[in-house]
Write an enzyme that holds these catalytic residues in place. Sequence first.
Site, short mmCIF file in Angstrom:
data_model
loop_
_atom_site.label_atom_id
_atom_site.label_comp_id
_atom_site.label_asym_id
_atom_site.label_seq_id
_atom_site.Cartn_x
_atom_site.Cartn_y
_atom_site.Cartn_z
CE LYS A 149 -36.38 -24.49 24.41
NZ LYS A 149 -35.65 -23.19 24.50
CG ASP A 196 -38.26 -24.49 20.00
OD1 ASP A 196 -37.20 -24.49 19.35
OD2 ASP A 196 -38.50 -23.65 20.90
#
Length: 291
Positions: free
Chosen positions: A11, A139
């Site tokens: 990401k 995350d």
Amino acid sequence: MNFIKVRAHGKINLGLDIVRKREDGYHDVRMIMQTVGIFDGISINRRPSKSSEITVSTNLKFLPTDGNNLAVKAARVLMDEFNITDNIDISIKKMIPVSAGMAGGSADCAAIFRGLNKMYDLGLTNEDLKKRGVRLGADVPYCIEEGTFLSEGIGDILTMLPPMPDCGIILVKPHVNISTKFVYEHMNVGAIKKHPDIDGMVGALLKGDIYGITNRMSNVMELFTAAEYPVIEEIKAKLMDLGALNSIMSGSGSTVFAIFDDPERCKNAYNVMKQSGLGRQVYITEPYNII
């Protein structure tokens, strides 16, 4: 099913703001998270046994393969909860840069959750997996979902956003590693004077306005890392000279990324950065959106 392959996508943070430091030592954040096309390839093999052992191998010899590896932790959570006694062999081909602000470990963790859920037909929803994943890393819930999200709280409060418009993305991981834990521990939140326009970026995503997104790209963590690692600003400046709409650091670093609206400029920037010597790893990719 005795064998399965899964992908763990990296990401970037299109915008990253630190709101405050909490009493428990964590930080409340507001971030726009975007999955990209770079991924770790993960293979999971089950062998009938009563010992419930987990083995991990990777193409990077310096990575831990014991209980400190997030993939092992994820497997152990589900194996203990559902009394899985098979031996599990996990092979990880790492492509996501390590210690680079791209959630590589969390992505691997999420992929193991998804893979074992499917392999053993556990019937867990994404919400079920996220509740287990947040215990292993802030995350991980995002990496279970993947796509474009507003992330708040410690990173565990997720709001789905429209997919990022088509664009080219250059990723440059310099020859330095940055510890997320170190950055958070040494940050002075009070020193942040200018905060990213996260709400404006959400509005631009709702409109599909790539320029409204890139004009607002900002990461407050650069305030604390750029002084320590000047190569970050050097890479950003180089990418901007090569025609990027904008360039910032992802997460706590050290990966720098740039957004391009012109495929030829993006390709040229990739070739130049590959030859520049500024990056240990240089990738050309695009947003990875779940439709």
